[in-house]
Structure formats: C-alpha cells, structure tokens
Design a protein around this motif. Structure first.
Motif, PDB file in Angstrom:
ATOM      1  N   GLN A 176       0.844  -1.203   0.000  1.00  0.00           N
ATOM      2  CA  GLN A 176       0.000   0.000   0.000  1.00  0.00           C
ATOM      3  C   GLN A 176       0.875   1.248   0.000  1.00  0.00           C
ATOM      4  OE1 GLN A 176      -2.587  -0.428   3.401  1.00  0.00           O
ATOM      5  NE2 GLN A 176      -4.031  -1.748   2.304  1.00  0.00           N
ATOM      6  N   GLY A 177       1.928   1.207   0.798  1.00  0.00           N
ATOM      7  CA  GLY A 177       2.868   2.332   0.810  1.00  0.00           C
ATOM      8  C   GLY A 177       3.544   2.522  -0.534  1.00  0.00           C
ATOM      9  N   ASP A 178       3.870   1.390  -1.189  1.00  0.00           N
ATOM     10  CA  ASP A 178       4.487   1.482  -2.523  1.00  0.00           C
ATOM     11  C   ASP A 178       3.536   2.156  -3.515  1.00  0.00           C
ATOM     12  OD1 ASP A 178       6.747   0.218  -1.593  1.00  0.00           O
ATOM     13  OD2 ASP A 178       6.104  -1.787  -2.238  1.00  0.00           O
ATOM     14  N   SER A 212      -3.855   8.594   8.736  1.00  0.00           N
ATOM     15  CA  SER A 212      -2.435   8.928   8.810  1.00  0.00           C
ATOM     16  C   SER A 212      -1.840   9.091   7.412  1.00  0.00           C
ATOM     17  CB  SER A 212      -1.685   7.833   9.580  1.00  0.00           C
ATOM     18  OG  SER A 212      -0.300   8.071   9.565  1.00  0.00           O
ATOM     19  N   THR A 213      -2.160   8.162   6.525  1.00  0.00           N
ATOM     20  CA  THR A 213      -1.665   8.245   5.142  1.00  0.00           C
ATOM     21  C   THR A 213      -2.265   9.447   4.437  1.00  0.00           C
ATOM     22  OG1 THR A 213      -1.458   5.841   5.062  1.00  0.00           O
ATOM     23  CG2 THR A 213      -1.481   7.011   2.963  1.00  0.00           C
ATOM     24  N   PHE A 214      -3.547   9.687   4.686  1.00  0.00           N
ATOM     25  CA  PHE A 214      -4.211  10.840   4.070  1.00  0.00           C
ATOM     26  C   PHE A 214      -3.512  12.132   4.469  1.00  0.00           C
ATOM     27  CE2 PHE A 214      -7.180  14.349   4.439  1.00  0.00           C
ATOM     28  CZ  PHE A 214      -7.726  14.400   3.170  1.00  0.00           C
ATOM     29  N   ASP A 215      -3.250  12.274   5.763  1.00  0.00           N
ATOM     30  CA  ASP A 215      -2.677  13.517   6.273  1.00  0.00           C
ATOM     31  C   ASP A 215      -1.236  13.717   5.811  1.00  0.00           C
ATOM     32  OD1 ASP A 215      -2.884  15.873   7.943  1.00  0.00           O
ATOM     33  OD2 ASP A 215      -1.502  14.871   9.299  1.00  0.00           O
ATOM     34  N   SER A 216      -0.473  12.619   5.749  1.00  0.00           N
ATOM     35  CA  SER A 216       0.957  12.744   5.436  1.00  0.00           C
ATOM     36  C   SER A 216       1.268  12.646   3.949  1.00  0.00           C
ATOM     37  CB  SER A 216       1.752  11.670   6.184  1.00  0.00           C
ATOM     38  OG  SER A 216       1.329  10.373   5.794  1.00  0.00           O
ATOM     39  N   LYS A 217       0.407  11.972   3.161  1.00  0.00           N
ATOM     40  CA  LYS A 217       0.701  11.728   1.745  1.00  0.00           C
ATOM     41  C   LYS A 217      -0.284  12.403   0.781  1.00  0.00           C
ATOM     42  CE  LYS A 217       4.167   8.821   2.463  1.00  0.00           C
ATOM     43  NZ  LYS A 217       5.541   9.067   1.975  1.00  0.00           N
TER      44      LYS A 217
END
Length: 550
Positions: A176-178, A212-217
């Motif tokens: 998912q990070g990739d 967290s992903t929304f806010d940071s990415k």
C-alpha cells in the motif's frame, strides 16, 4: 461490437497450402517457426478459437507471448476488441491462478495510442485484479504497476493512475505504501495529462487510505495540485478538496482543508473561481453546528460577489439566494436572519449598484424569490429601499425590470410604499415606440405591458392605450406579434369585458382598412382569439367530463 480479431497480413503472399492446421502440434510448430503466423490466426477468425484449438497449456506457452509480440510490433488492427476479450480470458489460460500471464499484453494495450484501447485495457486489468489471489497481486500486479509508473510511454503512466485503488485494499501495508509512492512519483510527471490523472484518482484514494496516510501523503499532493500551472489540474484539486471536506471534524477542516479552498479565491482563472462560487452552498452544509465555520464560508462568498469577472459576479446573485435557503434549512430562524442581514443582504445591495447593467438586471428576479423565504420585516427594512434605488437607476432597462418583479419582491402589503417615476417612464415608452429600430419598438411593447400590469387599468387607459394601439399596427410583424402577446397578458389581468369594450372594436375596424399592416394586425388578433377560444373550449370540455364522471 465485433468479436472478430483481425490481424495485418505482412507483405509477400503466403501459400496457404504449405502448412495445415490439422492438430494442436502442427499449429504450435507453426506459431513458433513461422513469421507469418498472423495469417493463420486470422483464418481462425477469433483469438478464442485459436486458444481452444491450442489448449490451455499451449495458449499460456505460445499464444499469449505471440499476441504480446504482435501488439508490440503493431501487427494487430482490432486492438480494442482484443483488450476487451483478454479481460474475460481466464478460462483459456487455466483459471484465476494463471491470469497473471495476461497482464503483459494488457500492459502493452494500456500504452496504445488510441484512447478507447487504453480504457478497454484498464477495465480488463481491473477485472483480472478482482479474481486474482492476494499473493498473485503482490507477486505480479504490483510489479506491473511499478513497471507502468516508471515507463517512458506517457500513455502507460496515464493508464496506471486508474489501477491504484483497484488493488490497494487487498495488498499488505508495505505494498500500500508502494502504491502511494508511485502516485506521488506521477504527481510530479512532466506531462500535464499524467498529473491530471494523478489528480483525478485522489478522490478514490481518499476513500481507501487511513487518516495517517491521508494527512501525510494525500494532503501534500492536494496542495501541490492546487498550485499547478495547468488549469484542469487546479480545478481537480479544488473539487477534490470540496468533496472530501465533509469527511473530517471541524477543527481539521478549518486548519487544513479551508486554507486550500481559500487559496482559489485569487486563482488566475475566473472559471475556477466560478466553480468555487457554485460550491459555496454545498460547503455550508459541512457542519451545521459550527457558526464560526459558516461565517468563514460566507466571507468567501462575499469576496466572490466582488470578483473582477462579470460572469462570477452574475452567478453570485443566484448563489446568495441558494445560501439563504441553506441557512434557513440548517439553522434556527434567529441565527439565519442574523447571518442573512450581516452577509447576504449587503452583498445583494452592492450587486444592485454594480457598474455592469447586466448585474443590475439580474438582481430583481432573485429578490422576488426571497419574498417567500425571509420574514416580512426584512422585506420592509431592506427590500423596499432596494426597489427605490433601482427605480432611480439611470438605465431605463433596469427601471422597467424592477417594475416587472416589484409585486413579487414586496408583496401587496409593501408595494404601496413605492412611488413609480410615472412621467419618466411614459416619456421613455413614447421614445421607444417612435424609434426607427424595430428591436427598440419591440422592447417598448414589452415594457408597456409591464407598466400596465403594475399600475392597473385606469393608468393604462389614461396614459398607455394610444401607444398600445400604435404598436398593434406596427410595420414590423415581430413587433405586432409581441404586442399581441402583451394583449393576452392584459386580457388575463384586466378581464375579457375590458377587451371587448375597448380593444376588440378597434381591431375589428382594422379588418375594413385598406392598409396592409392594419389587416395583418387584425389577422394576428383573430389567431389569438381562436387560440383563446380553443383553450376555453377544452377547459369546458374537461369540466363537463369530470361532472359526468362524478
């Protein structure tokens, strides 16, 4: 859609008798050894026929690689058809366990020049991803996404943006990070079309990523797109920010989302500012309990009502009404009235004094809609003055337009507080009626009807009747027709007895005239009468039938 797949025939005729397709083995040998195998694929009409003849094992080992070879070398003409077929080809390669074999030809098709081929390939890739096991997705599909992301072909980078959310929820957090990193990479692509598709998929990514992903990415990408040099990308950033604004608490919206939205107030494109304006009412519904947030959004609206672009200011007149509706629906009457009087009514007043006549002409029609929405006290305290100011406007079109809507704006209880500039209006009408331009005379006929309906039958007979009769026999048929339309309105307002006493005898006398225009006026009148009689006859018929049924 044709399911037949046609293949280009290479130059140099091939002797069809030299090879026979008697069994799988001979066909496989042909596929491996012959440069003109497309002739034989074509002879079998459909790629599925070929797969059935070869069998599952040979299809995987020979047919799919060979199809990929033909696609890469532009040997196939019906690319869209084959892209669609490959999305439903799992049974020919041995089921979902082996569908990863189909990814390579579909990757090539996703990079085709034709847009419809790309879309068909993307849909097929999405269909295959849905039936693949998680382990196969991570082993084969994620590398496919990586390959397309880093590919030199713009079309492949454009296509892969549609695949991110297809597998995101099914793979491990590492992958998912990739996927998010691949999206970030494409967000900085040198081609605006790729960045545009990266911006398009932000909304879908917002649905699947955690906070967290929304806010940071995701938020950094959204901010980046809001400053992009391409107008379409900035538009996508704005619409995305608006669409996700109702998914978070008020504090996050005020700190993160609203500052991005506020940035678009000063966007160089008035079309983007217009999109922001059209979404103001939607933004007001984000959190009904936070009055401070509502005030911030209304302040955005007030800035846009003063926009330098006419189209934005013109649309803002209607948005002011839409926002008033939302406020009265979502807040108590007391709070709604407070905000309307503090923000919206002053903005309407400013627009009624706009330097452009077009804006002034639009205000009365919107004011008329407020009558059924706001309390009578606001109408008396604010709208009476609006009407008075507009009636004193130097442009006569503005004056007649406010007269047209005056009763709807003020209602019967406050209309008597207004004194019309009668002498000025009558002088203007006379100037319109004797003007050499038939367009001006036509406008004069419309304004005459507006003034007559507002002032009543006595005023019409005293000041307007002669002008009306002159327009009935105008030398231009269009002016005659418009005047006859006004006549119908006057009959509705003043009654048939008035028409029979004052107007009908005059029109009948015109039928004896030798003047062609007089005769034309009578014929127009006869047509109107016939239409009105037919309408009344139909209504009478309906009433009779209803009575019989009862």
């Amino acid at each position: 859609m044709s399911e037949q797949i046609k293949f280009d025939v290479s130059e140099g005729a091939y002797d069809n008798d030299c090879l026979l397709l008697n069994d799988d083995h001979s066909f496989v040998e042909t596929t491996v050894k012959c440069d003109n195998t497309e002739d034989y694929l074509k002879a079998l009409n459909d790629v599925r026929d070929v797969a059935e003849k070869l069998g599952i094992e040979n299809t995987r080992q020979y047919l799919i690689p060979y199809l990929t070879h033909l696609i890469v070398n532009d040997k196939i003409t019906q690319l869209k058809d084959i892209a669609e077929i490959l999305g439903d080809f799992e049974c020919y390669v041995g089921g979902s366990k082996y569908v990863h074999i189909l990814l390579l030809p579909l990757e090539e098709l996703a990079g085709a020049k034709q847009n419809d081929v790309q879309i068909a390939a993307i849909k097929s890739l999405q269909a295959l991803a849905d039936i693949m096991e998680v382990s196969d997705l991570e082993t084969y599909f994620i590398p496919l996404i990586a390959s397309m992301t880093m590919n030199n072909k713009c079309a492949k980078r454009w296509s892969v943006c549609r695949l991110f959310t297809t597998v995101y929820m099914r793979v491990s957090p590492k992958h998912q990070g990739d996927i998010i990193d691949y999206h970030c990479f494409l967000s900085f692509d040198s081609f605006s079309s790729v960045r545009q598709d990266a911006a398009k998929c932000l909304v879908d990514l917002c649905e699947v990523v955690n906070f967290s992903t929304f806010d940071s990415k995701i938020i950094p990408r959204l901010e980046q797109f809001s400053f992009d040099q391409n107008e379409h990308i900035r538009t996508l950033a704005l619409t995305t920010a608006i669409s996700i604004s109702n998914k978070f608490d008020v504090s996050y919206i005020k700190q993160i989302i609203l500052p991005m939205i506020l940035h678009f107030i000063n966007d160089i494109s008035w079309k983007i500012r217009l999109i922001l304006l059209k979404n103001i009412a939607k933004l007001l519904t984000i959190d009904r309990s936070c009055l401070n947030l509502t005030e911030i959004i209304l302040q955005i609206l007030i800035v846009l009502t003063k926009d330098k672009q006419l189209e934005v200011r013109l649309q803002s007149i209607h948005i002011l009404y839409d926002c008033t509706v939302v406020l009265f629906q979502n807040l108590t009457d007391l709070k709604a009235i407070l905000l309307v009087t503090e923000f919206l009514i002053p903005a309407l007043h400013n627009l009624s004094q706009d330097s452009e006549v077009t804006c002034k002409l639009e205000v009365p029609a919107v004011l008329a809609k407020f009558n059924k929405l706001i309390p009578d006290k606001l109408i008396k305290d604010y709208f009476v003055n609006f009407v008075k100011q507009l009636l004193n406007d130097t442009n006569v079109d503005v004056v007649f337009n406010v007269i047209k809507y005056m009763k709807d704006i003020l209602g019967p209880q406050y209309s008597n507080l207004i004194v019309l500039p009668e002498y000025r209006l009558i002088c203007c009408l006379k100037a319109f009626i004797v003007n050499d331009s038939w367009e001006i005379r036509k406008i004069g006929a419309i304004y005459l009807g507006i003034l007559a309906i507002q002032k009543g039958i006595q005023f019409f007979e005293e000041y307007l009747e002669q002008s009306f009769l002159i327009l009935l026999t105008d030398t231009k048929s269009t002016v005659q027709e418009t005047t006859m339309d006004v006549f119908i309105l006057l009959v509705t307002e003043f009654g048939m007895d008035w028409a029979q006493t004052y107007i009908v005898p005059y029109l009948i006398n015109l039928s004896y005239s030798t003047n062609t225009y007089n005769k034309m006026a009578f014929l127009s009148f006869a047509k109107v009468c016939a239409t009105m009689m037919c309408t009344k006859f139909r209504a009478l018929n309906v009433n009779i039938r209803e009575s019989e049924v009862k």
